[in-house]
Write a protein that holds these residues in place. Structure first.
Motif, PDB file in Angstrom:
ATOM      1  N   CYS A  86       0.962  -0.957   0.079  1.00 28.93           N
ATOM      2  CA  CYS A  86      -0.411   0.135  -0.240  1.00 28.93           C
ATOM      3  C   CYS A  86       0.900   1.244   0.016  1.00 28.93           C
ATOM      4  O   CYS A  86       1.507   1.644   0.905  1.00 28.93           O
ATOM      5  CB  CYS A  86      -0.728  -0.154   1.071  1.00 28.93           C
ATOM      6  N   CYS A  89      -0.273   3.836   2.793  1.00 32.41           N
ATOM      7  CA  CYS A  89       0.404   3.643   4.373  1.00 32.41           C
ATOM      8  C   CYS A  89       1.674   2.887   4.185  1.00 32.41           C
ATOM      9  O   CYS A  89       2.601   2.574   4.907  1.00 32.41           O
ATOM     10  CB  CYS A  89      -0.623   1.963   4.606  1.00 32.41           C
ATOM     11  N   HIS A 101      -7.515  -1.295   3.096  1.00 27.52           N
ATOM     12  CA  HIS A 101      -6.605  -0.199   2.182  1.00 27.52           C
ATOM     13  C   HIS A 101      -7.463  -0.437   1.468  1.00 27.52           C
ATOM     14  O   HIS A 101      -7.255   0.151   0.035  1.00 27.52           O
ATOM     15  CB  HIS A 101      -5.497  -0.910   2.121  1.00 27.52           C
ATOM     16  N   HIS A 104      -7.114   2.171  -1.476  1.00 25.91           N
ATOM     17  CA  HIS A 104      -5.776   2.609  -1.537  1.00 25.91           C
ATOM     18  C   HIS A 104      -4.997   2.572  -2.187  1.00 25.91           C
ATOM     19  O   HIS A 104      -5.511   1.719  -3.401  1.00 25.91           O
ATOM     20  CB  HIS A 104      -4.450   2.716  -0.120  1.00 25.91           C
TER      21      HIS A 104
HETATM   22 ZN   LIG Z   1      -3.393   1.077   3.223  1.00 21.17          ZN
END
Ligand SMILES: [Zn+2]
Ligand SMILES: C[S@@+](CC[C@H](N)C(=O)[O-])C[C@H]1O[C@@H](n2cnc3c(N)ncnc32)[C@H](O)[C@@H]1O
Ligand SMILES: [Zn+2]
Ligand SMILES: [Zn+2]
Ligand SMILES: [Zn+2]
Ligand SMILES: [Zn+2]
Length: 470
Positions: A86, A89, A101, A104
């Motif tokens: 990700c 993140c 996620h 994302h």
């Molecule tokens: Zn993420």
């Protein structure tokens, strides 16, 4: 993802502590912000030490290094199609975490080659004040590694040099005979997702703090003590906004750790060091490490528009290598224009001419400098001798005698350095001495506009308000 979005994403995710660590690097030095930093380092009391440790503890990330290592082991067993990272993140994802996620930006099909180059997957952190993560261009990184190998080193303590660490690890995996090892010490905890506790320590180089406690400190000690400390070199590339005092304090701690392995007879031996830093910090570095010499090699970065070699960037990077090794041993690439000066017994850049009067190759910035008979030293090519100031300066500088009074409050009876309105706090948190000096110089030279009386009064007012808050 554009820069602003990326930054805000980083601010929301991974670990809030990472972001905080990067911006608060200095603040770890002491809790009370209105203290002079140097004093805090030198006279840190037990109480303050405890407060500092508590502060550091409160910055511990949510996942431990161990947990990240376990996650990595699971990750590498996944088929390519299930290996995701990700970007928002800044985290490797295991399948069970995918749904968290959703929405994302995610990289897929993460190969083993990508896992071995984390500095290419992770976004360079971009906090301009304390830590912009400027990553070595391949050319400079390979040069450093070749130099380390040529000098016969077998272990590299990589302090804030993730890309060099990465290059060493890759070579170690690919070539059987390659016998150089690296231990990375860095504040960027995202790297714990890619390296074991034997390869990476979460570390603050502004106060010599190991976030992994005694265990991590032991990893470092063991690494330095292998082969009785022989064959080790420390390579560091700190953020340029870093206080030289604080960095020197930590590096001396690391040197002391290395020295424990030395026999009595060798107790005065120095741990070999490459400290990569801009040339205008030369005098500051020499203050703390008088045995160091600055090399002419210009270190280039991938993600720095100014310090990058090539078409878009400025050709001359101001970043150099400072070392306590004999300069004659540091062979610089002839194909890049460096040459050996037999009088100075060191490699210098092509434009750096040997001055017979100074008996040295005097250029610091890669341009050819000119000898001024009146100043009795070489000066930058753009400078001319000023009879009013009694030294060389830029043609359109403001002469020193013209500048009376204080830049901060405008008072005529004192200088900025003794300004009663300029609190210790603000002085301590100003940039390093050299940076201040540079700014003063620029003011003197007129490259920065002298503030108007109104602006100066506003500054004093703001300073007072800020001090009250603190
Ligand atoms: Zn993420
Ligand atoms: C200018 S970059 C150098 C990167 C290097 N050129 C490379 O390519 O490997 C500074 C490095 O120091 C690290 N760093 C910043 N503040 C730090 C701190 N307080 N303690 C330890 N490392 C820090 C950053 O995460 C970054 O990796
Ligand atoms: Zn010379
Ligand atoms: Zn000269
Ligand atoms: Zn002069
Ligand atoms: Zn002048």
């Amino acid at each position: 993802m554009d820069t602003t979005k990326r930054r805000s994403v980083l601010q929301r995710t991974f670990t809030p502590c990472l972001r905080q660590d990067m911006t608060d690097g200095y603040k770890h030095l002491g809790e009370k912000r209105n203290e002079v930093i140097l004093l805090v380092i030198l006279t840190v009391s037990d109480a303050r030490l405890a407060a500092r440790e508590e502060f550091n503890r409160s910055r511990q990330p949510s996942l431990s290094h161990r947990q990240n290592v376990e996650r990595y082991k699971k990750f590498v067993l996944l088929p390519l199609s299930k290996r995701k990272f990700c970007q928002e993140c800044q985290q490797l994802l295991l399948p069970a975490e995918w749904e968290n996620h959703f929405g994302h930006e995610v990289l897929t099909d993460i190969t083993n080659a990508q896992l071995k180059r984390p500095s290419q997957i992770l976004y360079p952190l971009e906090n301009k004040k304390t830590n912009a993560q400027y990553l070595f261009a391949d050319r400079s990184c390979q040069f450093l590694l070749d130099l380390i190998i040529a000098l016969g080193f077998r272990r590299v303590l990589s302090v804030g040099t993730p890309r060099l660490h990465e290059l060493i690890q890759i070579n170690g995996c690919e070539e059987q005979q390659f016998n150089v090892k690296s231990l990375l010490l860095d504040i960027d905890f995202r790297y714990s997702q890619f390296y074991t506790e034997e390869d990476f320590c979460h570390y603050n180089m502004f106060n010599h703090y190991f976030f992994g406690g005694k265990v991590a400190q032991e990893v470092c000690r063991k690494f330095l003590h292998e082969e009785k400390g022989e064959g080790v070199i420390m390579v560091t590339d700190p953020p340029f906004g870093g206080l030289v005092e604080a960095l020197a304090f930590s590096f001396k701690k690391l040197i002391a750790m290395w020295r424990e392995a030395q026999e009595e007879a060798h107790s005065s031996k120095e741990m070999p060091i490459f400290w990569i830093f801009p040339y205008f910090f030369e005098s500051r570095i020499l203050e703390f490490f008088p045995s160091f010499t600055m090399m002419d090699y210009q270190v280039d970065y991938d993600n720095h528009m100014l310090y990058k070699h090539g078409k878009t960037g400025r050709k001359q990077s101001p970043v150099r290598i400072f070392t306590n090794l004999s300069p004659s041993m540091i062979v610089l690439p002839i194909e890049e224009g460096y040459r050996f000066c037999s009088l100075c017994q060191r490699y210098v850049s092509s434009e750096n001419q040997h001055c017979e009067m100074c008996n040295s190759c005097t250029s610091k910035d890669g341009r050819q400098w000119r000898h001024c008979v009146l100043c009795q030293k070489c000066v930058k090519p753009s400078w001319v001798h000023c009879n009013t100031c009694n030294h060389c300066a830029l043609q359109d500088h403001v002469c020193e005698s013209v500048q009376v009074g204080c830049f901060i409050c405008g008072g005529a009876d004192h200088k900025r350095s003794t300004c009663p309105h300029f609190s210790m706090t603000r002085r301590a948190y100003q940039a390093d001495g050299k940076q201040r000096q540079m700014k003063n110089k620029k003011l003197k030279m007129g490259t920065i506009k002298k503030p108007s009386v109104k602006q100066r009064k506003m500054r004093v007012l703001k300073g007072k308000i800020k001090n009250k808050k603190e």
